[in-house]
Write a protein that holds these residues in place. Sequence first.
Motif, mmCIF file in Angstrom:
data_model
loop_
_atom_site.group_PDB
_atom_site.id
_atom_site.type_symbol
_atom_site.label_atom_id
_atom_site.label_comp_id
_atom_site.label_asym_id
_atom_site.label_seq_id
_atom_site.Cartn_x
_atom_site.Cartn_y
_atom_site.Cartn_z
ATOM 1 N N ALA A 8 0.841 -1.204 0.000
ATOM 2 C CA ALA A 8 0.000 0.000 0.000
ATOM 3 C C ALA A 8 0.872 1.247 0.000
ATOM 4 O O ALA A 8 0.731 2.123 0.851
ATOM 5 C CB ALA A 8 -0.927 -0.012 1.219
ATOM 6 N N GLY A 9 1.805 1.310 -0.955
ATOM 7 C CA GLY A 9 2.736 2.435 -0.985
ATOM 8 C C GLY A 9 2.356 3.488 -2.014
ATOM 9 O O GLY A 9 1.176 3.648 -2.360
ATOM 10 N N ILE A 33 1.702 -5.216 5.208
ATOM 11 C CA ILE A 33 2.084 -5.714 6.530
ATOM 12 C C ILE A 33 2.284 -4.549 7.502
ATOM 13 O O ILE A 33 2.387 -4.754 8.706
ATOM 14 C CB ILE A 33 3.384 -6.563 6.458
ATOM 15 N N ASN A 34 2.364 -3.363 6.976
ATOM 16 C CA ASN A 34 2.597 -2.184 7.803
ATOM 17 C C ASN A 34 1.247 -1.644 8.327
ATOM 18 O O ASN A 34 0.492 -0.993 7.613
ATOM 19 C CB ASN A 34 3.311 -1.133 6.943
ATOM 20 N N THR A 87 11.260 -2.667 -3.909
ATOM 21 C CA THR A 87 12.349 -3.482 -4.465
ATOM 22 C C THR A 87 13.638 -2.655 -4.367
ATOM 23 O O THR A 87 14.186 -2.218 -5.380
ATOM 24 C CB THR A 87 12.065 -3.834 -5.937
ATOM 25 N N TYR A 104 11.378 -8.650 -0.434
ATOM 26 C CA TYR A 104 9.960 -8.334 -0.203
ATOM 27 C C TYR A 104 9.088 -8.994 -1.275
ATOM 28 O O TYR A 104 7.990 -9.460 -1.012
ATOM 29 C CB TYR A 104 9.745 -6.811 -0.191
ATOM 30 N N GLY A 107 8.866 -12.650 -0.571
ATOM 31 C CA GLY A 107 7.935 -12.843 0.559
ATOM 32 C C GLY A 107 6.495 -12.777 0.075
ATOM 33 O O GLY A 107 5.638 -13.590 0.481
ATOM 34 N N ALA A 108 6.221 -11.838 -0.817
ATOM 35 C CA ALA A 108 4.858 -11.701 -1.342
ATOM 36 C C ALA A 108 4.480 -12.942 -2.154
ATOM 37 O O ALA A 108 3.367 -13.469 -2.046
ATOM 38 C CB ALA A 108 4.763 -10.441 -2.206
ATOM 39 N N LYS A 125 3.787 -5.360 -10.471
ATOM 40 C CA LYS A 125 3.617 -3.915 -10.571
ATOM 41 C C LYS A 125 4.909 -3.232 -10.140
ATOM 42 O O LYS A 125 5.281 -2.180 -10.650
ATOM 43 C CB LYS A 125 2.428 -3.514 -9.663
ATOM 44 N N SER A 126 5.585 -3.854 -9.185
ATOM 45 C CA SER A 126 6.888 -3.337 -8.751
ATOM 46 C C SER A 126 7.838 -3.329 -9.944
ATOM 47 O O SER A 126 7.681 -4.115 -10.877
ATOM 48 C CB SER A 126 7.521 -4.253 -7.701
ATOM 49 N N GLU A 158 4.647 0.133 -13.663
ATOM 50 C CA GLU A 158 3.942 1.401 -13.470
ATOM 51 C C GLU A 158 4.834 2.561 -13.907
ATOM 52 O O GLU A 158 5.971 2.658 -13.489
ATOM 53 C CB GLU A 158 3.543 1.549 -11.993
ATOM 54 N N LEU A 160 3.821 5.880 -13.590
ATOM 55 C CA LEU A 160 3.375 7.154 -12.991
ATOM 56 C C LEU A 160 4.556 7.908 -12.404
ATOM 57 O O LEU A 160 5.564 7.317 -12.017
ATOM 58 C CB LEU A 160 2.323 6.909 -11.906
ATOM 59 N N LYS A 217 10.579 -1.100 -18.394
ATOM 60 C CA LYS A 217 10.479 -0.200 -17.231
ATOM 61 C C LYS A 217 11.867 0.295 -16.806
ATOM 62 O O LYS A 217 12.073 1.492 -16.581
ATOM 63 C CB LYS A 217 9.779 -0.922 -16.072
ATOM 64 N N ARG A 343 12.651 10.008 -0.599
ATOM 65 C CA ARG A 343 13.577 8.910 -0.875
ATOM 66 C C ARG A 343 14.599 9.339 -1.927
ATOM 67 O O ARG A 343 14.249 9.821 -2.983
ATOM 68 C CB ARG A 343 12.788 7.676 -1.334
#
Length: 477
Positions: A8-9, A33-34, A87, A104, A107-108, A125-126, A158, A160, A217, A343
């Motif tokens: 959900a970033g 998870i956050n 990532t 991550y 893990g997903a 999507k990452s 993505e 965007l 990408k 970031r």
Amino acid sequence: MKIACIGAGYVGGPTMAMVALKCPEIEVVVVDINEERIKAWNSDKLPIYEPGLFEVVKECRGRNLFFSTDTKKHVGEADIVFVSVNTPTKTHGIGAGKAADLTYWEGAARLIASVSTSSKIVVEKSTVPVKTAEAIGKVLKRNCQDPNVQFEILSNPEFLAEGTAMEDLRNPDRVLVGGADTESGRKAIETLVSVYAHWIPLERILTANLWSAELAKLTANAFLAQRISSINAISALCEATGADVSQVGHAIGTDSRIGPKFLNASVGFGGSCFQKDILNLCYVCESVGLKEVAEYWYQVVSMNDYQKQRFVERVISAMFNTVSQKKIAIFGFAFKKDTGDTRETPAIDVCKGLIRDGAKVCVYDPEVTPEQIFRDLSAPKFEWDRPNYSRSQSHMLENVQVVSDPAAAAEGAHAICILTEWDEFKTYDYQAMYDKMTKPAFIFDGRNILDHAKLREIGFIVYALGKPLDPFLVKGY
Ligand code: NAD
């Protein structure tokens, strides 16, 4: 149809909000998870700032858009699972400082495999290294207990940009969907295309093979960042010769083969993607033995580091070779305007460089919290995307102050550095600020957004990027 999105970033939240808005018959659940992040998505103060986002979330939340920490339930129930986890760049082990850390992502994938009792389309999507789908396919297949469950992996990177995410999602230049060239692969592509076709014309939905989509990408980000480093390289030459980088940029941008966008010189690019993705591209090239190709792209990152360092050196040399104990106001900490994202913001390296030389920095940014600024200035390189980084450099914080009023930042300061192109910086009463600053008062415009002639009239000594520093140079021969 039910869609789940893991992560959900900055990408998962806005993207899924747009899908929910445009596809009211589809249930969309964003999981993370956050817990704090999910709580914020369910509140009036969303965890990220993006113009127009809140309005869309408000309209869809509770209708067909949900945010939850119950990853197992919602991923288990979904027909399509988007994976939009971070990532970041690896910080240790083989490939440290270059390769993508897929912890991550893996893990997903393990989570999806463990909770799946029905077949699913899994969407990357990452931003991931090319060939990730192959690795993820193995993790999914070998960890799912139910032999009847089939996974079809699609790459749907993505494109965007933060700050304009909602407009980019509403009206994208293109959407890219890559999949396997098999019957089930083509069917999966069709399913995902039908979701986007709710609001995007079909001619703007491109399909490709999996590896082309993954590599497109990384390539897009490498090309975008390369334009910034190219014009920044020219900005250094402008300062040395009397040319003006805005004039050079305009002159070349009118050539339709070059185009006018991404030609503004600046203190350097930032954000979570450009550096990370180019380093990742270099690592992929090295892994397949393409050393020269890796070196070529690595120069884009080197030039960016050089630009930030050059800016710090310019500030110090202009201020009589010392900033020791001098207050320097920093206007803008976010990596670009209209976002609170810090970031890899160039402000981190610039502030650290000034502090290393003894300066006291006083930061103002309209969207970034003091906690975030202190955290960024204490975090070791590449650790920003991990919650448990060490705070070993926290002694530097003694020389950092964060204020909520730009006039307070400027009061008593020897210099103002513009590090983000926030529109409000153009509207300040610089005469009033000048009156309360230590003289001589300097402005270093790291984004070339201010009216330099007017500032000079007030009495400021002004340095801008890629602008002639010596008035004799501009007059010609
Ligand atoms: P982010 O750090 O804002 O969000 C990622 C989220 O994933 C975090 O909230 C994290 O808690 C969550 N997460 C990690 N592992 C998880 C797991 N196993 N289960 C559930 N949740 C998990 O990152 P972002 O900026 O949204 O970027 C996500 C990806 O999209 C990255 O690969 C990035 O390169 C790419 N991307 C980012 C942008 C951008 O502008 N930020 C644009 C295009 C692509």
